[in-house]
Structure formats: structure tokens, C-alpha cells
Design an enzyme around this catalytic site. Structure first.
Site, PDB file in Angstrom:
ATOM      1  N   HIS A  50       0.842  -1.194   0.000  1.00 53.17           N
ATOM      2  CA  HIS A  50       0.000   0.000   0.000  1.00 53.17           C
ATOM      3  C   HIS A  50       0.874   1.239   0.000  1.00 53.17           C
ATOM      4  CE1 HIS A  50       0.926  -0.596   4.274  1.00 53.17           C
ATOM      5  NE2 HIS A  50       0.870   0.736   4.353  1.00 53.17           N
ATOM      6  N   HIS A 136       5.578   6.611  -1.841  1.00 61.62           N
ATOM      7  CA  HIS A 136       6.380   5.396  -1.962  1.00 61.62           C
ATOM      8  C   HIS A 136       5.608   4.206  -1.410  1.00 61.62           C
ATOM      9  CE1 HIS A 136       7.088   6.496   2.255  1.00 61.62           C
ATOM     10  NE2 HIS A 136       7.354   5.210   2.462  1.00 61.62           N
TER      11      HIS A 136
END
EC number: 3.1.4.58
Length: 201
Positions: A50, A136
Site C-alpha cells: 500500500h 512510496h
């Protein structure tokens, strides 16, 4: 299937995130496998990959309703829109031994989403991250070696919503439970499900 409710009376460790579909998760998992062959360490399991938008930390069950209200406010903002996030970088951080997939360019709608989330969280008296947002996805933890930041084959991630997730630490790692999902084109708080729920990382 509706999201699982948090345990009554017990603080929840929560965060807002983007959760990839199966295709994007598979691509990220493949990149994680390549990085693991180079760096070692502990891979993030495919089903728990995620991108964190805003980490909240531990909150009481009473304050979960305030976080859902924050999500509703951000989702109902007229600037809310679907967009594509292109992940085309592989890099690492020495201080915490994390290897990540990132983006050379942060899409304006993503930056706007994070800005609106932080603004609504601050207005609701939640602590917010002050460092610049760097999108990220964590691929490896406790990497044995670092990698120099480099370009990789791009992974185009269609984003049409965001989620509020609870993280529960167990002996086998983090267990993620989706508390609420907001989707583009639907009213605030509608379309919630347990995508990513019941997974360990």
C-alpha cells in the site's frame, strides 16, 4: 462485505492509504522479489502492499468517527478526482533499511489529496506529518544492503479512491483491516468494503 468494526474500548493504530488493485499489487510484488534477490531482508506480502497518505497512530474508538468525518470531507471536496500514479523508481533508505518503489513525479491530484487530508486532520486536532510528502510503497524491510535510486519499468496505478486502515500487530506481523473506503463518483463513505482486510504483512 462490510468493514470489520474495531474492538470496543481498544485504541486503534490507523492510517489513510491508497490500496492497489490485484494487477498493480502483482507488479509491485514482482519488483519486490527482484529487490529481495539483490538486497535480502523481509518482503512486504503482496496483499499488504500500500501507499500511506497520512499516518495517524493510536486513536480511541470515539475518535474513529472523527477520522471517518475527515475522509467524508476530503472525498466530497470538489477537487477530488481519479488519477494515475506512475511508480518508476526503486530506492532505499539507510536509516531504517527500507527498500521502496517511488515516483519521479508526484501527480498534482495526489499531492492535493494529501494536502486536503492533512488540512482536515489538523482542523480536527490530529497530529500531521510536517515533512514533504514523498509517495512510496515499502517493498522490503530490514534490507541487508542498500540500492542506489534508479529508474525501473513504470507501474501505472489507476487511483479512484482511498481507505482508512487499522494496523494490528501480531506475532506474525501486521494485520490490516479496512475500516472505511471512499471511491470516486460515490458519496462520502459509500462503497466501503474490506479490501486488504484480514491480511498480514
Amino acid at each position: 462485505m462490510k468493514p470489520d468494526p474495531a474492538a470496543p474500548g481498544k485504541p486503534s493504530r490507523v492510517f489513510f492509504a491508497l490500496w492497489p488493485d490485484a494487477r498493480v499489487a502483482k507488479r509491485l510484488d514482482e519488483l519486490g522479489a527482484e529487490a529481495h534477490a539483490e538486497c535480502g531482508g523481509r518482503r512486504t506480502r503482496c496483499e499488504t502492499l500500500h501507499l500511506t497518505l497520512a499516518f495517524i497512530g493510536d486513536v480511541s474508538p470515539q475518535r474513529l468517527a472523527e477520522l471517518i468525518a475527515v475522509g467524508n470531507e476530503v472525498r466530497n471536496d470538489r477537487e477530488a478526482t481519479s488519477f494515475t500514479l506512475r511508480l518508476d523508481l526503486l530506492g532505499s533508505w539507510r536509516h531504517n533499511r527500507i527498500v521502496w518503489a517511488g515516483a519521479q513525479s508526484c501527480p498534482a491530484p495526489l499531492a492535493g489529496l494529501v494536502e486536503r487530508l492533512n488540512g482536515a486532520l489538523e482542523a480536527a486536532d490530529f497530529a500531521v506529518e510536517r515533512r514533504p510528502f514523498a509517495p512510496h510503497v515499502t517493498l522490503l524491510r530490514k534490507a541487508h544492503t542498500q540500492v542506489s535510486t534508479r529508474c525501473v519499468d513504470p507501474i501505472d496505478w489507476p487511483v479512484d479512491g482511498f481507505v482508512l486502515v487499522e494496523s494490528v500487530q501480531t506475532s506474525t506481523g501486521a494485520h490490516y483491516r479496512t475500516l472505511r473506503e471512499w471511491r470516486a463518483g460515490k458519496g462520502g463513505g459509500e462503497g466501503a468494503d474490506s479490501r486488504g482486510a484480514g491480511k498480514s504483512g
